[in-house]
Every structure is written in C-alpha cells, then in structure tokens.
Design a protein around this motif. Structure first.
Motif, short mmCIF file in Angstrom:
data_model
loop_
_atom_site.label_atom_id
_atom_site.label_comp_id
_atom_site.label_asym_id
_atom_site.label_seq_id
_atom_site.Cartn_x
_atom_site.Cartn_y
_atom_site.Cartn_z
N GLY A 1 0.88 -1.21 0.24
CA GLY A 1 0.07 -0.13 -0.07
C GLY A 1 0.82 1.31 0.06
N GLU A 2 0.15 2.40 -0.34
CA GLU A 2 0.99 3.71 -0.29
C GLU A 2 0.43 4.64 0.93
OE1 GLU A 2 -0.01 5.38 -3.81
OE2 GLU A 2 1.13 4.20 -5.09
N TYR A 3 1.40 4.59 1.88
CA TYR A 3 1.35 5.21 3.13
C TYR A 3 2.15 6.50 3.44
CZ TYR A 3 -1.36 1.00 3.80
OH TYR A 3 -2.27 0.16 3.58
N ASP B 1 7.88 3.30 -1.61
CA ASP B 1 6.84 3.72 -2.68
C ASP B 1 5.56 2.91 -2.65
OD1 ASP B 1 8.16 5.90 -3.73
OD2 ASP B 1 9.13 4.65 -5.26
N ASP B 2 5.80 1.70 -2.35
CA ASP B 2 4.40 0.64 -2.41
C ASP B 2 4.17 -0.06 -1.44
OD1 ASP B 2 6.62 -0.74 -2.92
OD2 ASP B 2 5.93 -1.68 -4.74
N GLU B 3 4.91 0.32 -0.16
CA GLU B 3 4.68 -0.70 0.88
C GLU B 3 5.38 -0.01 2.32
OE1 GLU B 3 6.90 -4.30 1.02
OE2 GLU B 3 8.84 -3.35 0.58
N ILE B 4 4.77 -0.36 3.33
CA ILE B 4 5.29 -0.05 4.74
C ILE B 4 5.98 -1.37 5.41
CG2 ILE B 4 3.04 -0.07 5.93
CD1 ILE B 4 4.07 2.10 7.70
N VAL B 5 7.15 -1.06 5.88
CA VAL B 5 7.90 -2.28 6.33
C VAL B 5 8.08 -1.95 7.94
CG1 VAL B 5 10.09 -3.62 6.36
CG2 VAL B 5 8.92 -2.61 4.24
N PHE B 6 7.80 -3.00 8.70
CA PHE B 6 7.93 -2.82 10.36
C PHE B 6 8.79 -4.01 10.46
CE2 PHE B 6 3.67 -1.39 9.89
CZ PHE B 6 3.66 -0.21 10.44
N ARG B 7 10.17 -3.40 10.76
CA ARG B 7 11.25 -4.14 11.09
C ARG B 7 11.56 -4.45 12.65
NH1 ARG B 7 16.59 -5.14 7.46
NH2 ARG B 7 17.80 -6.83 8.78
N ALA B 8 11.26 -5.72 13.20
CA ALA B 8 11.41 -5.81 14.62
C ALA B 8 12.81 -6.51 15.10
CB ALA B 8 10.20 -6.48 15.24
#
Length: 369
Positions: free
Chosen positions: A10-12, A338-345
């Motif tokens: 998604g675009e956020y 651009d086309d995603e949101i990433v949560f790195r834990a």
C-alpha cells in the motif's frame, strides 16, 4: 542482531502503533485503523517463527508460550508480506483526517494524539480522532514528546515552543497547558535529554537548555563538541539518543558525544568518531532508538546497535521513524517505501548481555562500518 520484517502493501505517509492498534495515514488524507493484535495472532499461528512476542503482542498467552518453545534462533532477513486485500481483513475503521492534509509530524502521549500540519497543531483523543481540535494556529518543523507529557515544538525563526500534556485517570480529566514560546533561538529540531532540550539549527549553533529552568546554564556547540570543534566540514545534521548526541562531521563520518552529568546542573562531554564506507553515500539524517541509533545514508539505512554490531538495510526509503526507548514498541523500525510500509522488529538481547566490561573494550575509532 536478528530481526523479522512485516511488509504491508500500500501507499502510506505516516503511522502510529498504540494499544494494539495500527494507525496508517495515506497520501489522500485518510486514516486507516487496523487490529495489530489480530494481525500478529494470524501470522504467528501460520508461521513457526517468534512473530508474536518480538512484535510485542500481549493478550494471547498461548502464543507467548509457543514463542518460548521455538528453539530455532532467528536468522537475518526474514520477510513476511501481507497484500492490501489480506491487510483489509483487519481494518477496523477508515475516515478522513481533520484537514485532509498530510501530517508534518505526529506523536502520542497516553490517550492523546498530537498532529502537526500545515493548518496548525491539532489535539485529539486516540479513541475520538475525528473530533480533533486545533490548539495552535501555527505549523511547526517537528514535535517531540518527552517524559511526563512535555512537548517541544520547533518553529524555525520563531524558536522553540513548549506544551504540557496530562493524562486522564478514572476520577479526573486534566486540561492541557497553553502552547508557549520558551526560547527565540532558531530551531529546526528539538529533542529531549531528560529535562533538557537539545536544539538543532541549520543556521545557528546547536545548544542545550533546561525546560523547567530557562535561567539555567545553556551549552552551545563549542562546549558540546569541544573535542571535535565545529568547522567547515560540519553538516548540521545532529540528533540525540538517551545520553548521547550524534553529529555528521562530513560525508562519511559521525561524531558520538556522551553526556556526563556532573551534578548541580552541570554537564561534561566526551566524543569519538564513527567512519562509514564510502559506497553508502552522504549521511542524510539519523535518530535514536532503544536498540541503538539509525543513520540514513544516500544508498542505505544503517542501524548501529548498542553492542556495536551494525546492519545495512537497502532500498530508497521515503520516510522512517522509530519509537522512544521507554515505549512498548521500542524495538520496531518503521520504513515507508513507494508501494509498502515495512515494520522491522529486532530481537532484544538479555539485559546482562550489555553489562560489565564488554562495552568498555569496544571502539569504533579507526573502524569502517
């Protein structure tokens, strides 16, 4: 340090994780609220990886126990992707933001949410964001909420403004104080060091002053960076992380200054340098986290951990941020592409791993990262 990345298509534009909910702001001025807890439960039940505990799930005792029984250690670069249609299964609510404009910055304290926009500064309750109220008719460069609800707001030529937020309890509702101009010195970014504010300016010296006692001693760049004085190489890129200040001193070098509290309101400073490999490009920005410090370079995001390991994260990031070390989701790094949101834990080390003499023997000097 080992980690897992959750990638949501998604675009956020911005995000907030609070009270088991995921708030995502879109480019068209909408706010989407998802059930973060249910997302973690779904993924943990379908993967034999420590997803639930590392991403700070709390309600499902069965999954917490399951994570403890998984013997395999995490490996680098575990990526789990949810498509937009899969993510929408966990959508709770969607509505327009108060102004329909993109936020400049946002942060929360307790049940309260502060939104800094081109239209001004807005305050709302997290469970009633649709009824946000404008509390100041000025937009700020950034906002930063410290301990006990103290807010620092950077306003360029107008200096630094302050605001005190107070939590609700079951008996009383506390009112917020007025937004007040606490110093006229130029400000691009203001961050908290306990009761002190560290202010960064692109056109004037950086300095430290005490929020509760403006008559107390202030420290400027020549005192803070006394071992590596300001010179023509300094890039005016600086940030804080707990009791340390970081400053880019040229394209490929970072100065780390440790603050030492001498008592009676006096501070001392000790510094060392960290050198970066040239392929990563110029140092662009940085921020402190609970697990170390994050440095944005032209060609990579670099995470320097507290045990002095580091990791490079490829890709061109639009926006990124992390939570303060005292907050529940402090081991997460959120990165918007651009086309995603990433949560790195990042998996947390045992407390005693960083104790004792081990850190005293490690030095970045003369080492490229």
């Amino acid at each position: 340090m080992k980690s897992i990345s959750l990638r949501f298509e998604g675009e956020y534009w911005d995000y907030l994780i609070k009270y088991n909910l995921l708030y995502l702001w879109t480019f068209n001025g909408e706010l989407e609220i998802y059930n973060w807890e249910d997302i973690l439960i779904y993924l943990s039940e379908n993967k034999e990886i420590k997803i639930y505990s590392i991403f700070q799930g709390r309600k499902n005792e069965k999954l917490l126990i399951m994570d403890l029984l998984i013997n395999e250690k995490l490996v680098d670069d575990i990526n789990i992707t949810l498509s937009k249609s899969e993510l929408n299964k966990y959508l709770i609510k969607k509505y327009n933001t108060p102004t329909g404009e993109l936020t400049i910055s946002l942060d929360s304290y307790g049940e309260k949410l502060l939104l800094n926009t081109d239209e001004g500064l807005f305050l709302s309750e997290l469970d009633d964001i649709e009824n946000s109220q404008k509390i100041f008719d000025m937009s700020f460069y950034n906002l930063n909420i410290g301990s006990y609800g103290k807010v620092a707001l950077s306003a360029g030529d107008d200096g630094v403004f302050g605001l005190q937020l107070l939590k609700k309890n079951e008996y009383f509702t506390f009112l917020e104080s007025e937004v007040k101009n606490i110093t006229r010195k130029h400000s691009n970014k203001a961050e908290w060091i306990n009761d002190n504010i560290y202010n960064t300016s692109y056109i004037e010296d950086d300095y430290i002053f005490n929020f509760s006692n403006l008559d107390s001693i202030s420290y400027n760049s020549s005192e803070i960076f006394k071992y590596l004085p300001i010179n023509e190489r300094s890039k005016n890129i600086s940030w804080i992380n707990n009791n340390k200040i970081y400053r880019a001193i040229n394209n490929y070098e970072l100065e780390e200054v440790t603050l030492i509290d001498l008592g009676n309101g006096e501070l001392d400073f000790r510094s060392r340098t960290i050198s970066f490999q040239s392929w990563k490009g110029d140092l662009v920005a940085g921020a402190g986290t609970s697990f170390g410090t994050v440095v944005e370079c032209e060609n990579a995001m670099v995470v320097i951990f507290k045990n002095h390991e580091f990791v490079n994260i490829p890709g061109e990031v639009i926006r990124w941020k992390s939570y303060k070390s005292n907050e529940r989701y402090g081991n997460l790094l959120g990165m918007i592409y651009d086309d995603e949101i990433v949560f790195r834990a990042f998996e947390k080390y045992p407390v005693n791993y960083l104790d004792g003499e081990i850190l005293k023997s490690i030095s970045f000097n003369n080492k490229l990262i």
